[in-house]
Design a protein around this motif. Structure first.
Motif, short mmCIF file in Angstrom:
data_model
loop_
_atom_site.label_atom_id
_atom_site.label_comp_id
_atom_site.label_asym_id
_atom_site.label_seq_id
_atom_site.Cartn_x
_atom_site.Cartn_y
_atom_site.Cartn_z
N UNK A 1 0.56 16.45 40.94
CA UNK A 1 -0.69 15.65 40.65
C UNK A 1 -1.40 15.58 42.00
N UNK A 2 -2.87 15.87 42.04
CA UNK A 2 -3.51 15.63 43.22
C UNK A 2 -4.94 15.14 42.74
N UNK A 3 -5.21 14.10 43.65
CA UNK A 3 -6.50 13.41 43.33
C UNK A 3 -7.61 14.20 44.11
N UNK B 1 -12.45 18.28 46.41
CA UNK B 1 -11.42 18.47 47.47
C UNK B 1 -10.41 17.62 47.17
N UNK B 2 -9.15 17.84 47.56
CA UNK B 2 -8.07 17.12 47.63
C UNK B 2 -8.13 16.02 48.43
N UNK C 1 -6.76 15.36 39.23
CA UNK C 1 -7.25 14.43 38.58
C UNK C 1 -8.39 13.65 39.70
N UNK C 2 -9.49 13.27 39.09
CA UNK C 2 -10.41 12.56 39.81
C UNK C 2 -9.93 11.37 40.30
#
Length: 506
Positions: free
Chosen positions: A295-297, A303-304, A353-354
């Protein structure tokens, strides 16, 4: 030459010769009619009865009905006595006691049976003797059982050898067999089968002799040797990353058993195949890896901005049944064990995910998380994001936030909330909470809080729960749990379930 008629006129000689054959034929026809009529009348007299010349057991039964013949045969069968001499003693037995069945009714029917066509009726009427054999059957098992019953009770029966397992010593041992006294019933079976059909009394010898057990000591010792060979050979299964699964001798012993076959004539080594398959599957289940999506915001530009959780690829065992088959074959002594697990990597993905920008506002009734009815329903895994830096809790379905972020209180210094990837494993709608196992009542750190609402544990004693004693949230101040307003703790309790993923991070 001429003949003179009574009128005085001459008769030609050739005319007289022509009449003679006609006269003969007429006489023959008259005789045939007389004989046929007599034969038919004679046959009619024996309708449903045995014809003349019919014999059963050497006795003339002509003119008798099937029932009368059956009665005769049944009586002869009941009068038969078989004298069996065993070990110097005579034993009397009826045919029925020896397992001989005399079908008197079938014999009676056979005696009166005939073809009702005209030529056969004539032939049967004037034919000679017609012997009919009684219908008799012999149950060889019953004869053998009678023969075995002749052994006196005080004579020892043979004792089969056995193979037993010593749990304490973890060894297989042969228990010797013992000779006994018994009979070989085959000769008696043959004699009864040969003589029973005559329905006459007869005698038969049945010796009692020393009998070896069906399962000998030598056979039992051979089975022990076979099992020892199975146990002595090394057995292991190659696994991923040079891992080896050893199949211990003790484990193999637990899968083996020895017992006589259904006929009781030989020993059979059996393998508990279900237990073997269960063990092999358990090894694979233990070391298989379930893929976990990362999971990356990301920000508005994609952009991460934060890695909430690194992805972890899975590992799947693909030939579990085949490995179990090889192990079972090796335990049966049919082939050496050269098994190896085969695996494949199951790729995990990364969920983008935002990053939530701010905490959602509460309505007058508390939290309002009704979805836009026009928006498509989110898809993917349910998971809960706990951001210890922002002091918030957010619920997601896949990459879509469906609730939150909501302010919470996490662990204070010395009681920091654990970080990592977890799953909800225990839930209570109400629970008394205390640390009495660590601190006695009266200690400065002791606490006891009854009826804590909407509790969901995700790691050891760490969990979500409502905190009605708090009036504000968004700071560190708990004993490690995630404290939430009661209404929001209830929403999360109703939405989540056992196994829901929890990601706790800074």
């Amino acid at each position: 030459m001429t003949h003179v008629t009574d009128t005085g006129g001459p008769v030609p000689a050739d005319r007289g010769r022509k009449r003679l054959p006609l006269v003969v034929l007429a006489i023959i026809a008259i005789i045939a009619v007389l004989l046929t009529g007599g034969a038919l009348a004679y046959a009619k007299q024996f309708d449903g009865k045995a014809l003349p010349g019919t014999t059963v057991l050497g006795q003339d039964v002509s003119g008798k009905t099937p029932e009368e013949i059956a009665q005769l045969v049944a009586q002869r069968g009941e009068d038969v006595t078989v004298t069996v001499t065993a070990d110097g003693a005579e034993h009397q037995a009826t045919l029925a006691e020896l397992g001989v069945t005399v079908d008197a009714a079938a014999t009676g029917q056979a005696a009166v049976a005939r073809d009702d066509s005209f030529p056969d009726v004539i032939a049967a009427t004037w034919s000679g003797e017609h012997p009919v054999e009684p219908v008799v059957s012999v149950d060889e098992t019953a004869v053998a059982a009678f023969a075995n019953s002749l052994v006196p009770p005080d004579r020892a029966e043979p004792v089969d050898a056995q193979v037993v397992f010593d749990e304490d010593a973890q060894t297989w041992n042969a228990v010797p067999g013992e000779n006994g006294q018994g009979v070989d019933p085959q000769a008696m079976v043959e004699t009864v089968t040969q003589k029973a059909a005559s329905l006459e009394s007869f005698s038969v010898e049945q010796p009692i002799e020393e009998i070896a057990p069906a399962i000998t000591t030598e056979e039992a010792e051979g089975v022990v040797g076979t099992i020892s060979g199975v146990l002595e050979q090394p057995m292991s299964i190659a696994g991923p990353e040079d891992k080896t699964y050893e199949v211990s001798a003790e484990r193999r012993n637990s899968w083996l058993s020895v017992a006589p076959d259904e006929a009781g004539q030989t020993l059979v080594v059996s393998v508990d195949e279900a237990a073997v398959r269960e063990w092999v599957a358990a090894r694979a289940d233990k070391d298989s890896v379930k893929p976990k999506d990362g999971i990356e915001q990301v920000d508005e530009a994609g952009e991460v901005v934060k890695v909430v959780s690194e992805k972890r690829d899975g590992l799947e065992f693909t030939n579990v049944d085949a490995v179990a088959d090889e192990l079972i074959a090796s335990l049966k002594g049919s082939s050496p064990l050269e098994a190896a697990f085969e695996t494949k990597t199951v790729e995990a993905k990364v969920e983008k995910v935002k990053a939530p920008e701010k905490e959602e506002e509460e309505t007058e009734e508390g939290t309002d998380d009704a979805a836009d009815p026009a928006a498509p329903a989110p898809t993917g895994e349910k998971w809960i994001d706990v951001d210890l830096s922002a002091k918030t809790v957010t619920a997601y379905v896949g990459s879509t936030p469906v609730w939150g972020p909501r302010k919470m209180v996490d662990g204070k210094p010395g009681y920091e909330t654990v970080t990592g990837s977890f799953e909800i494993y225990l839930r209570y709608d109400r629970q008394d909470m205390t640390n009495a196992n660590y601190y006695p009542e009266g200690h400065p750190k002791y606490y006891y809080t009854p009826d804590v609402p909407w509790v969901q544990y995700f790691h050891n004693g760490y969990g979500f729960h409502g905190a009605p004693w708090r009036s504000s949230f968004g700071y560190s101040g708990s004993h490690g749990c995630i404290n939430m307003p009661v209404s929001e703790a209830k929403w999360l309790y109703d939405w989540a379930s056992m196994g829901t993923r929890v990601e706790v991070h800074y």
